[in-house]
Design an enzyme around this catalytic site. Structure first.
Site, PDB file in Angstrom:
ATOM      1  CG  HIS A  45       1.430  -7.710  14.615  1.00 34.77           C
ATOM      2  ND1 HIS A  45       1.521  -8.485  13.492  1.00 34.77           N
ATOM      3  CD2 HIS A  45       0.258  -7.033  14.514  1.00 34.77           C
ATOM      4  CE1 HIS A  45       0.447  -8.284  12.735  1.00 34.77           C
ATOM      5  NE2 HIS A  45      -0.329  -7.423  13.340  1.00 34.77           N
ATOM      6  CD  GLU A  61      -8.652   0.118   8.427  1.00 38.38           C
ATOM      7  OE1 GLU A  61      -8.770   0.511   7.253  1.00 38.38           O
ATOM      8  OE2 GLU A  61      -9.629  -0.041   9.183  1.00 38.38           O
ATOM      9  CG  ASP A  75      -3.272  -3.200  10.271  1.00 38.73           C
ATOM     10  OD1 ASP A  75      -3.579  -3.412   9.070  1.00 38.73           O
ATOM     11  OD2 ASP A  75      -2.900  -2.084  10.676  1.00 38.73           O
ATOM     12  CD  GLU A  82       0.045  -1.156   3.157  1.00 35.31           C
ATOM     13  OE1 GLU A  82       0.957  -1.791   2.612  1.00 35.31           O
ATOM     14  OE2 GLU A  82      -0.549  -1.538   4.179  1.00 35.31           O
ATOM     15  NE  ARG A 127      -1.456   1.766  11.929  1.00 35.44           N
ATOM     16  CZ  ARG A 127      -0.850   2.032  10.766  1.00 35.44           C
ATOM     17  NH1 ARG A 127      -0.302   1.042  10.081  1.00 35.44           N
ATOM     18  NH2 ARG A 127      -0.797   3.258  10.298  1.00 35.44           N
ATOM     19  CE1 TYR A 164       1.974  -2.469  10.387  1.00 35.40           C
ATOM     20  CE2 TYR A 164       0.732  -3.698  12.027  1.00 35.40           C
ATOM     21  CZ  TYR A 164       0.774  -2.831  10.950  1.00 35.40           C
ATOM     22  OH  TYR A 164      -0.398  -2.319  10.437  1.00 35.40           O
ATOM     23  CG  ASP A 209       0.818  -1.827   6.961  1.00 33.74           C
ATOM     24  OD1 ASP A 209       1.876  -2.145   6.384  1.00 33.74           O
ATOM     25  OD2 ASP A 209       0.579  -0.664   7.321  1.00 33.74           O
TER      26      ASP A 209
END
Length: 777
Positions: free
Chosen positions: A348, A86, A84, A9, A303, A301, A82
């Site tokens: 994570h 999203e 997660d 992304e 988040r 990462y 990513d």
């Protein structure tokens, strides 16, 4: 030709990954989401199991065409967005666009915990399918937020004014801020007093000891009269040392950062907004350019809600600690941090450096100033978390005086341990005079009273939320996800519900009004418990334990009932916001009332729409200098301003906070005319009253002479190259005196120094301090 397609992304992420996987892979960035719910309608088919209607985001048509074309001739397609919710939703939307009978089975999902060569290659070794449960959880959140926003916001438009918005989580954050404000306003300070004795003996140095118990119980001295009575009693008693104790106290390091704790600590220590912290962390994760062909992700990462650390990373950091600090700083076993009391996803690792070879001093030249600050914070926290505990030697002396017990406690570091690298930020770190226990103090020793001090105090309310403390409150209550906190805070500030002043979040009158309406009419939706429970429900969807539709239906049915009830009494709610004034309309004689409009409150005729007379709440007793009409206060893009009521014929405007020049008893050194204090872009300054004929300008003196020996200059306010205010000598560069604290022309009562500095403690309360004797005033 490349045989495989990799879709990410972010362009920077694409560049970093591209250098690790070779020419056999083509890497394309989507630059975020490619699909979303439509802007101009609800976009959710409520009757058809809340099916979302996704549309291509404006400007993303060419990217989708590029992805379809690139995927049409590839053997394998890897979607590496990513790891997660999203990222999973982006992956699913992309796969739906590019899949066909030919390539459907070839679409794989790859996850990178870190964007290093090892992390990327490991991700490609273990490709997965798109996690439909995670996609469903993201869709449930998106649909829920859309339903609240699209159903409640129009209610606010019709009740207050157009352009307002409500959000499922942002409105709860606003509620927390508003309720804290109300609690502060209603708080009644309570007076209390403390007593400190200065004790001595001919064989030891004098020292201070604080009264902690009366008759073996905790106490509260409510007023000056009572404290004086106690002091008189104490003066008549004998002081005897009842005990002197020594013990070792261990303090363990904090866990490595999660998303929430990173935002809290970086906001406190570095003074950054949460949105900036997350932006910098994203950059450090996606890759920093060391050279034209060498980009490396410096952190894992960002988040995450986990404090888990990979075994290899633990081994690496223990080796680093041994080589850098010695074997005494390594605990026998690696530290394993508990998950905590609340449920976490643990998908994570914690946020940590990707490699211990990237020491902050080594990579500093490749980072900008803010990136370096954040990376160093992450590095130090991670290294410290695997070091030995700090050991303090705590000495405690108890002194009996009749019914009164005094105590002196001193803690001294005997082994720094992890504090060699990292010390936790403490918000209540206001300066205190050092306390000591003199050598030779023993049990049963008799002491004399050298002095006794009383001090008045007042209880304080909890401070207003900062971004850091709001993040902590949201996280501890399980409201929203830590990755969304920066967006929530940005939204309520942009909507003018909250203003950030002196690093604190202050609700505006509009914010307080919106909050009042929402919690009175939707108490079951905009509350902490409900919002936290919904997060648990979304987690169950992600874990495959609950159905997407089931969760939305449980939410929507009571919500719809509340909405219908509120809309039926909207006129009553709106009329409750209108304030009676007792004034008559000068046009029709009806009463004038106070209403809400797009630019705040204003006077309006109650005879609307027959009479449309309005006027500003704060009348401006000033005429337009261009046409003579009255000035009115308006709200513009950059804040409030005065404009001519004769607009559009007259377009005169000026800022609300206009400064009127003040003449001073001083002559211009160039032409002899009086000097005036004027206001410029960077504050007040001296200027000649004969401007523009004479363009002399000078620094505004504070009435404080330079403290440096042999200098006859004056202290003046200056501006650094980075536009930061400071105070320096008017004789610069001959005299290099400088102070970064505001200076006031007040003498120190302790040492007689001719000025004091204005400082602030951790609660943002101002106090004055003498820079010479370093005493608070």
């Amino acid at each position: 030709m490349a045989k495989s397609l990799v879709i990410v992304e972010s362009p920077s992420k694409a560049r970093t990954i591209g250098q690790y996987i070779g020419d056999e892979y083509e890497v394309i960035a989507t630059v975020g989401h490619v699909k979303n719910l439509p802007k101009n309608k609800l976009g959710v088919d409520i009757k058809n199991d809340f099916t979302p209607e996704y549309v291509t985001i404006e400007g993303k048509e060419d990217i989708i065409k590029k992805l379809k074309k690139a995927s049409s001739n590839k053997d394998k397609i890897f979607i590496a967005t990513d790891p997660d919710r999203e990222g999973e939703a982006i992956a699913w939307n992309i796969s739906e666009e590019i899949k066909d009978k030919k390539n459907n089975k070839n679409i794989k999902r790859v996850l990178f915990n870190e964007i290093t060569k090892e992390g990327v290659l490991e991700g490609f070794k273990n490709p997965k399918k798109i996690d439909r449960d995670k996609v469903q959880a993201q869709q449930a959140r998106r649909v829920m937020d859309r339903l609240v926003g699209y159903k409640v916001s129009p209610f606010l438009w019709k009740t207050i004014h157009s352009g307002l918005s409500a959000g499922r989580v942002q409105s709860v954050a606003l509620r927390l801020i508003s309720e804290r404000e109300e609690a502060i306003k209603s708080f009644v300070p309570e007076e209390y007093w403390s007593i400190t004795a200065v004790l001595k003996n001919k064989n030891i140095e004098s020292f201070e000891s604080e009264l902690i118990k009366i008759n073996g119980k905790d106490f509260k001295i409510p007023d000056e009269k009572t404290v004086k009575e106690h002091i008189e009693k104490i003066k008549k008693e004998k002081f005897t040392v009842s005990s002197v104790k020594k013990k070792k106290v261990k303090r363990n390091p904090s866990p490595p950062f999660t998303t929430s704790t990173l935002q809290q600590e970086a906001s406190n220590r570095l003074g950054m907004s949460t949105s900036k912290i997350m932006l910098l962390a994203q950059q450090l994760y996606e890759g920093i350019e060391f050279s034209k062909d060498d980009r490396i992700g410096l952190i894992t990462y960002m988040r995450t809600d986990s404090t888990r650390i990979a075994d290899k990373a633990i081994n690496d950091v223990r080796n680093y600690i041994y080589n850098s600090y010695g074997k005494d700083y390594i605990p026998e076993k690696p530290r394993i941090f508990k998950k905590g009391s609340k449920k976490i996803q643990d998908a994570h690792e914690a946020i940590r450096p990707t490699s211990l070879s990237f020491n902050p001093s080594r990579v500093k030249k490749y980072l900008n100033k803010d990136q370096n600050k954040l990376y160093e914070l992450i590095w130090n926290r991670f290294v410290a978390c695997q070091m030995k505990e700090a050991i303090f030697e705590q000495n405690q002396a108890d002194i009996i005086c009749g019914e009164y017990l005094f105590r002196t406690t001193v803690s001294v570091i005997s082994f720094a341990g992890y504090l060699q690298v990292y010390e936790e930020y403490k918000e209540n770190n206001s300066e205190k005079a050092p306390v000591k226990i003199p050598l030779g103090l023993k049990k049963d020793m008799k002491l004399d009273l050298a002095d006794i001090k009383d001090k008045q105090h007042f209880t304080k309310p909890q401070p207003k939320y900062s971004e850091s403390s709001l993040v902590k409150e949201l996280d501890s209550n399980g409201i929203g996800r830590p990755s969304t906190y920066s967006i929530i805070i940005s939204n309520i500030i942009q909507r003018k519900y909250v203003e950030k002043r002196e690093k604190r979040l202050n609700p505006t009158e509009l914010g307080l009004t919106v909050n009042k309406i929402l919690i009175q009419n939707f108490p079951e939706i905009f509350n902490v418990v409900f919002t936290s429970n919904m997060e648990d429900e979304l987690d169950k969807v992600e874990a495959g334990k609950k159905n997407f539709v089931e969760v939305l239906r449980e939410f929507y049915e009571p919500f719809e009932e509340s909405l219908e009830n509120v809309n039926s009494k909207r006129k009553e709610i709106k009329s409750e916001l209108e304030e009676q004034t007792g004034e008559k309309c000068e046009l029709c004689g009806n009463e004038m009332i106070i209403k809400w409009g797009r630019h705040g409150k204003f006077y309006a005729c109650s005879g609307f729409p027959q009479c449309r007379n309005t006027k500003p709440i704060e009348p401006v007793d000033e005429e337009c200098p261009q046409c003579g009409s009255n000035l009115v206060k308006k709200d513009g893009r950059y804040g409030e301003f005065f404009a001519c009521s004769g607009y559009p014929k007259c377009k005169f405007t000026r800022p609300v906070k206009a400064f009127k020049p003040v003449e001073v008893d001083e002559k211009c050194p160039k032409c002899g005319n009086p000097l005036m204090i004027k206001m410029g872009r960077y504050g007040k300054f001296l200027a000649c009253s004969n401007y523009p004929e004479c363009k002399y300008i000078g620094k505004l003196k504070l009435g404080v002479k330079c403290p440096n020996d042999g200098c006859d200059g004056d202290i003046v306010k200056k501006l650094s190259k980075k536009k930061k205010s400071f105070f320096g000598c008017s004789n610069y560069p001959k005299c290099e005196f400088v102070s970064w604290y505001p200076i006031v022309a007040e003498s120190c009562p302790n040492c007689g120094n001719n000025y004091l500095e204005v400082r602030k403690n951790s609660e943002n309360d101002e106090y004055k301090k003498c820079p010479k004797c370093e005493e608070k005033v």
